[in-house]
Enzyme design. Structure first.
Site, PDB file in Angstrom:
ATOM      1  N   THR A  13       0.899  -1.038  -0.018  1.00  0.00           N
ATOM      2  CA  THR A  13      -0.009   0.181  -0.119  1.00  0.00           C
ATOM      3  C   THR A  13       0.944   1.397   0.007  1.00  0.00           C
ATOM      4  OG1 THR A  13      -0.031  -0.127   2.433  1.00  0.00           O
ATOM      5  CG2 THR A  13      -1.923  -0.967   1.163  1.00  0.00           C
ATOM      6  N   GLY A  14       2.059   1.241   0.117  1.00  0.00           N
ATOM      7  CA  GLY A  14       3.077   2.438   0.292  1.00  0.00           C
ATOM      8  C   GLY A  14       3.451   2.791  -1.145  1.00  0.00           C
ATOM      9  N   ASP A  16       6.708   2.743  -2.944  1.00  0.00           N
ATOM     10  CA  ASP A  16       7.297   1.728  -3.714  1.00  0.00           C
ATOM     11  C   ASP A  16       6.393   0.372  -3.957  1.00  0.00           C
ATOM     12  OD1 ASP A  16       9.147   3.489  -3.195  1.00  0.00           O
ATOM     13  OD2 ASP A  16      10.495   2.314  -2.170  1.00  0.00           O
ATOM     14  N   ALA A  83       7.506  -1.130   6.466  1.00  0.00           N
ATOM     15  CA  ALA A  83       8.310  -0.334   7.390  1.00  0.00           C
ATOM     16  C   ALA A  83       7.610   0.658   8.268  1.00  0.00           C
ATOM     17  CB  ALA A  83       9.843  -0.114   6.945  1.00  0.00           C
ATOM     18  N   SER A 126      18.416   1.469   3.244  1.00  0.00           N
ATOM     19  CA  SER A 126      18.260   3.044   2.932  1.00  0.00           C
ATOM     20  C   SER A 126      19.595   3.411   3.162  1.00  0.00           C
ATOM     21  CB  SER A 126      17.358   3.443   4.098  1.00  0.00           C
ATOM     22  OG  SER A 126      17.356   4.903   4.076  1.00  0.00           O
ATOM     23  N   GLU A 128      19.955   6.084   4.591  1.00  0.00           N
ATOM     24  CA  GLU A 128      19.658   6.727   5.948  1.00  0.00           C
ATOM     25  C   GLU A 128      20.793   5.822   6.953  1.00  0.00           C
ATOM     26  OE1 GLU A 128      18.047   9.101   7.962  1.00  0.00           O
ATOM     27  OE2 GLU A 128      18.344  10.132   5.675  1.00  0.00           O
ATOM     28  N   TYR A 150      15.313   5.096  13.072  1.00  0.00           N
ATOM     29  CA  TYR A 150      15.001   4.554  11.640  1.00  0.00           C
ATOM     30  C   TYR A 150      16.331   3.948  11.143  1.00  0.00           C
ATOM     31  CZ  TYR A 150      14.014   4.240   6.830  1.00  0.00           C
ATOM     32  OH  TYR A 150      14.077   3.862   5.598  1.00  0.00           O
ATOM     33  N   LYS A 154      17.535   0.415  10.137  1.00  0.00           N
ATOM     34  CA  LYS A 154      17.584  -0.129   8.874  1.00  0.00           C
ATOM     35  C   LYS A 154      18.973  -0.837   8.850  1.00  0.00           C
ATOM     36  CE  LYS A 154      14.149   0.670   6.187  1.00  0.00           C
ATOM     37  NZ  LYS A 154      13.530  -0.278   5.462  1.00  0.00           N
ATOM     38  N   ARG A 185       4.424   9.787  -3.185  1.00  0.00           N
ATOM     39  CA  ARG A 185       5.225   9.851  -2.101  1.00  0.00           C
ATOM     40  C   ARG A 185       4.077  10.337  -1.100  1.00  0.00           C
ATOM     41  NH1 ARG A 185       9.657   8.257   0.994  1.00  0.00           N
ATOM     42  NH2 ARG A 185      11.423   9.629   0.501  1.00  0.00           N
TER      43      ARG A 185
HETATM   44  P1  NDP Z   1       5.763   3.982   2.699  1.00  0.00           P
HETATM   45  O1  NDP Z   1       5.799   4.478   3.971  1.00  0.00           O
HETATM   46  O2  NDP Z   1       5.163   4.601   1.809  1.00  0.00           O
HETATM   47  O3  NDP Z   1       5.092   2.542   2.944  1.00  0.00           O
HETATM   48  C1  NDP Z   1       5.386   1.510   4.048  1.00  0.00           C
HETATM   49  C2  NDP Z   1       4.642   0.289   3.720  1.00  0.00           C
HETATM   50  O4  NDP Z   1       4.815  -0.303   5.133  1.00  0.00           O
HETATM   51  C3  NDP Z   1       3.000   0.902   3.626  1.00  0.00           C
HETATM   52  O5  NDP Z   1       2.478  -0.287   3.010  1.00  0.00           O
HETATM   53  C4  NDP Z   1       2.705   0.453   5.385  1.00  0.00           C
HETATM   54  O6  NDP Z   1       1.335  -0.148   5.282  1.00  0.00           O
HETATM   55  C5  NDP Z   1       3.678  -0.809   5.462  1.00  0.00           C
HETATM   56  N1  NDP Z   1       3.618  -1.236   7.005  1.00  0.00           N
HETATM   57  C6  NDP Z   1       4.036  -0.298   7.988  1.00  0.00           C
HETATM   58  N2  NDP Z   1       4.161  -1.068   9.154  1.00  0.00           N
HETATM   59  C7  NDP Z   1       3.746  -2.319   8.809  1.00  0.00           C
HETATM   60  C8  NDP Z   1       3.358  -3.421   9.664  1.00  0.00           C
HETATM   61  N3  NDP Z   1       3.522  -3.439  11.038  1.00  0.00           N
HETATM   62  N4  NDP Z   1       2.846  -4.546   9.061  1.00  0.00           N
HETATM   63  C9  NDP Z   1       3.001  -4.749   7.841  1.00  0.00           C
HETATM   64  N5  NDP Z   1       2.906  -3.675   6.798  1.00  0.00           N
HETATM   65  C10 NDP Z   1       3.432  -2.396   7.415  1.00  0.00           C
HETATM   66  O7  NDP Z   1       7.420   3.565   2.226  1.00  0.00           O
HETATM   67  P2  NDP Z   1       8.043   3.634   1.080  1.00  0.00           P
HETATM   68  O8  NDP Z   1       7.020   2.998   0.065  1.00  0.00           O
HETATM   69  O9  NDP Z   1       8.601   4.970   0.580  1.00  0.00           O
HETATM   70  O10 NDP Z   1       9.398   2.920   1.205  1.00  0.00           O
HETATM   71  C11 NDP Z   1       9.232   1.519   1.011  1.00  0.00           C
HETATM   72  C12 NDP Z   1      10.347   0.873   1.841  1.00  0.00           C
HETATM   73  O11 NDP Z   1      11.646   1.202   1.109  1.00  0.00           O
HETATM   74  C13 NDP Z   1      10.500   1.096   3.251  1.00  0.00           C
HETATM   75  O12 NDP Z   1      10.934   0.175   4.006  1.00  0.00           O
HETATM   76  C14 NDP Z   1      11.286   2.254   3.524  1.00  0.00           C
HETATM   77  O13 NDP Z   1      11.895   2.527   4.671  1.00  0.00           O
HETATM   78  C15 NDP Z   1      12.280   1.896   2.352  1.00  0.00           C
HETATM   79  N6  NDP Z   1      13.001   3.088   1.902  1.00  0.00           N
HETATM   80  C16 NDP Z   1      12.399   4.239   1.176  1.00  0.00           C
HETATM   81  C17 NDP Z   1      13.070   4.876   0.485  1.00  0.00           C
HETATM   82  C18 NDP Z   1      12.425   5.895  -0.389  1.00  0.00           C
HETATM   83  O14 NDP Z   1      13.033   7.018  -0.352  1.00  0.00           O
HETATM   84  N7  NDP Z   1      11.165   6.039  -0.368  1.00  0.00           N
HETATM   85  C19 NDP Z   1      14.551   4.834   0.263  1.00  0.00           C
HETATM   86  C20 NDP Z   1      15.124   3.708   1.084  1.00  0.00           C
HETATM   87  C21 NDP Z   1      14.456   2.946   1.664  1.00  0.00           C
HETATM   88  P3  NDP Z   1       0.124   0.940   5.705  1.00  0.00           P
HETATM   89  O15 NDP Z   1      -0.579   1.285   4.467  1.00  0.00           O
HETATM   90  O16 NDP Z   1      -1.052  -0.039   6.586  1.00  0.00           O
HETATM   91  O17 NDP Z   1       0.631   2.105   6.670  1.00  0.00           O
HETATM   92  P1  GDR Z   2      14.379  11.197   4.758  1.00  0.00           P
HETATM   93  O1  GDR Z   2      13.225  12.310   4.030  1.00  0.00           O
HETATM   94  O2  GDR Z   2      14.500  11.924   6.277  1.00  0.00           O
HETATM   95  O3  GDR Z   2      15.731  11.435   4.148  1.00  0.00           O
HETATM   96  O4  GDR Z   2      13.933   9.993   4.816  1.00  0.00           O
HETATM   97  P2  GDR Z   2      12.378  13.451   4.406  1.00  0.00           P
HETATM   98  O5  GDR Z   2      11.896  13.860   3.012  1.00  0.00           O
HETATM   99  O6  GDR Z   2      11.464  13.287   5.536  1.00  0.00           O
HETATM  100  O7  GDR Z   2      13.380  14.524   4.759  1.00  0.00           O
HETATM  101  C1  GDR Z   2      14.668  14.995   3.699  1.00  0.00           C
HETATM  102  C2  GDR Z   2      15.185  15.955   4.592  1.00  0.00           C
HETATM  103  O8  GDR Z   2      14.431  17.157   4.398  1.00  0.00           O
HETATM  104  C3  GDR Z   2      14.708  18.032   5.549  1.00  0.00           C
HETATM  105  N1  GDR Z   2      13.388  18.752   5.978  1.00  0.00           N
HETATM  106  C4  GDR Z   2      12.333  18.153   6.015  1.00  0.00           C
HETATM  107  N2  GDR Z   2      11.718  17.007   6.080  1.00  0.00           N
HETATM  108  C5  GDR Z   2      10.297  16.521   6.314  1.00  0.00           C
HETATM  109  N3  GDR Z   2       9.921  15.518   6.269  1.00  0.00           N
HETATM  110  N4  GDR Z   2       9.417  17.896   6.522  1.00  0.00           N
HETATM  111  C6  GDR Z   2       9.964  19.129   6.596  1.00  0.00           C
HETATM  112  O9  GDR Z   2       9.274  19.976   6.736  1.00  0.00           O
HETATM  113  C7  GDR Z   2      11.379  19.339   6.256  1.00  0.00           C
HETATM  114  N5  GDR Z   2      12.211  20.321   6.289  1.00  0.00           N
HETATM  115  C8  GDR Z   2      13.307  19.822   6.066  1.00  0.00           C
HETATM  116  C9  GDR Z   2      14.733  16.830   6.580  1.00  0.00           C
HETATM  117  O10 GDR Z   2      15.440  17.382   7.887  1.00  0.00           O
HETATM  118  C10 GDR Z   2      15.827  15.706   5.902  1.00  0.00           C
HETATM  119  O11 GDR Z   2      17.123  16.266   6.089  1.00  0.00           O
HETATM  120  C11 GDR Z   2      13.357   9.440   3.412  1.00  0.00           C
HETATM  121  C12 GDR Z   2      12.501   8.015   3.913  1.00  0.00           C
HETATM  122  O12 GDR Z   2      11.853   7.895   2.566  1.00  0.00           O
HETATM  123  C13 GDR Z   2      13.041   7.095   4.540  1.00  0.00           C
HETATM  124  O13 GDR Z   2      12.164   5.779   4.578  1.00  0.00           O
HETATM  125  C14 GDR Z   2      14.250   6.552   3.281  1.00  0.00           C
HETATM  126  O14 GDR Z   2      15.187   5.452   4.057  1.00  0.00           O
HETATM  127  C15 GDR Z   2      15.363   7.612   3.229  1.00  0.00           C
HETATM  128  O15 GDR Z   2      14.454   8.785   2.579  1.00  0.00           O
HETATM  129  C16 GDR Z   2      16.382   7.381   2.290  1.00  0.00           C
END
Ligand code: NDP
Ligand code: GDR
Length: 325
Positions: A13-14, A16, A83, A126, A128, A150, A154, A185
């Site tokens: 549902t997220g 990715d 996650a 990640s 991170e 976080y 990871k 997003r």
């Molecule tokens: P999202 O936050 O959009 O999606 C997270 C997903 O995890 C949702 O489907 C959520 O379900 C599900 N989830 C959370 N907790 C649980 C649980 N306890 N049991 C089952 N499902 C659960 O994340 P992204 O799609 O952006 O990212 C996907 C993965 O990649 C994550 O692990 C993230 O940490 C990692 N990642 C993401 C990056 C990015 O830039 N997007 C970069 C690097 C890593 P629900 O809809 O119910 O909340």
């Molecule tokens: P990040 O993404 O922490 O890199 O994690 P986020 O977009 O939350 O923050 C990126 C940078 O922007 C700065 N920032 C703010 N961030 C948010 N959310 N809101 C604000 O108002 C704001 N202003 C400035 C933050 O301080 C940060 O430096 C994302 C997630 O998808 C993780 O799950 C994933 O692993 C990493 O990217 C790679």
């Protein structure tokens, strides 16, 4: 005759999950997804493909539910994308983040090992994990120094994946993905928070945007490109870990400039810094080197940064325009 490939996606549902499910459907996979029980469904991103995928209820906290879902779906490939993925929440809920984002990986690996060790496993690691970066750009060999609960969780998920590969000979890969964005997003992440605000300001639904650290730099790519890399990792002869990144970094301020500019607005007229949004410890800069992925997977990103920003703003302008004021 070839048998249809089956894939199980946690976190379908997220952002990715929604891109990956479509990517796999286009390649004729039978796609299964894990969803958790909720009083309101969070299926917005997969509603258009709902009839083409099979959803199963399970939770990363519940080992047996994960074993059952792997038994039922009999996947050839498992993509562990679920996650607690929002960094600020990990400071507020560090223990729950550890349960989901760290131990959840071990639970999924155990489910795979118990049901069918031949299943190929992808772990969503990640950038991170690099946190306080030890070199630039970051590669598969750069030491980790995570800066949030976080990031720490990871790093555990990454190493347990490597450990199960080495201990039990699982085909387990860890993709170290840098930030990737899209119109899907979540709105709490900075890129979507900005594109949504630009649309709302342009259409007079909002006037100000509060942000935290404007100097933070990220290597931002397009999510659609990044799910292709996940799949490629599981199609190789040997399991391995890969950095997935564009190799170019930009600041939050630059993101604002392009996003507001695309809508004919000046970002300085609308953005204010709110100290409450500054993190206890932030990751100031990230920039990845995806040479290994290019050489071994033939992977390269297609979308450019400016294109990505414009695409996100355009999608939000279209969506907000349809909402009643
Ligand atoms: P999202 O936050 O959009 O999606 C997270 C997903 O995890 C949702 O489907 C959520 O379900 C599900 N989830 C959370 N907790 C649980 C649980 N306890 N049991 C089952 N499902 C659960 O994340 P992204 O799609 O952006 O990212 C996907 C993965 O990649 C994550 O692990 C993230 O940490 C990692 N990642 C993401 C990056 C990015 O830039 N997007 C970069 C690097 C890593 P629900 O809809 O119910 O909340
Ligand atoms: P990040 O993404 O922490 O890199 O994690 P986020 O977009 O939350 O923050 C990126 C940078 O922007 C700065 N920032 C703010 N961030 C948010 N959310 N809101 C604000 O108002 C704001 N202003 C400035 C933050 O301080 C940060 O430096 C994302 C997630 O998808 C993780 O799950 C994933 O692993 C990493 O990217 C790679």
């Amino acid at each position: 005759m070839t048998t249809q490939r089956r894939a199980l996606i946690t976190g379908i549902t997220g952002q990715d999950g929604a891109y990956l499910a479509r990517f796999l459907l286009e390649r004729d996979y039978e796609v299964h997804g894990v969803v958790r029980r909720s009083s309101t469904e969070t299926f917005e991103r997969i509603v258009a493909i709902r009839d083409q995928i099979q959803l199963h209820q399970a939770d990363l906290l519940d080992q047996l539910s994960l074993v059952r879902v792997v038994e039922k779906s009999q996947p050839h490939e498992v993509y562990n994308l679920a996650a607690q993925s929002f960094v600020p929440t990990s400071f507020e809920q560090p223990l729950l983040t550890g349960e989901f984002t760290a131990l959840g990986v071990t639970r999924m690996l155990e489910a795979v090992r118990l049901v069918d060790p031949a299943i190929r496993f992808y772990q969503a690691s990640s950038s991170e994990m690099f946190g306080k970066v030890q070199e630039e750009p970051q590669t598969e060999r750069t030491p980790f120094w995570p800066r949030s609960p976080y990031g720490v969780a990871k790093a555990y998920g990454h190493w347990i994946t490597v450990n199960y590969r080495e201990s039990y000979d699982l085909f387990a890969c860890s993709g170290i993905l840098f930030n990737h964005e899209s119109p899907w997003r979540g709105k709490e992440f900075v890129t979507r928070k900005i594109s949504d605000a630009v649309a709302r300001i342009k259409l007079s639904r909002q006037s100000r945007l509060k942000l935290g650290n404007l100097d933070a730099q990220r290597d931002w790519g397009f999510a659609g490109d990044y799910v292709r890399a996940m799949w490629l990792m599981l199609q190789q002869d040997v399991p391995d870990d890969f950095v997935i990144a564009t190799g170019v970094k930009h600041s939050v301020r630059e993101f604002c400039e392009i996003a507001f500019g695309h809508a004919g607005l000046q970002w300085e007229d609308h953005v204010e810094v709110d100290q409450a949004l500054i993190r206890p410890a932030d990751v100031n800069t990230l920039c990845g080197d995806a040479t290994k992925a290019k050489q071994q997977l033939g992977w390269e990103p297609e979308a450019s940064f400016a294109e990505l920003v414009r695409r996100m703003v355009d999608a939000d302008l279209e969506r907000v325009a349809k909402e009643s004021p």
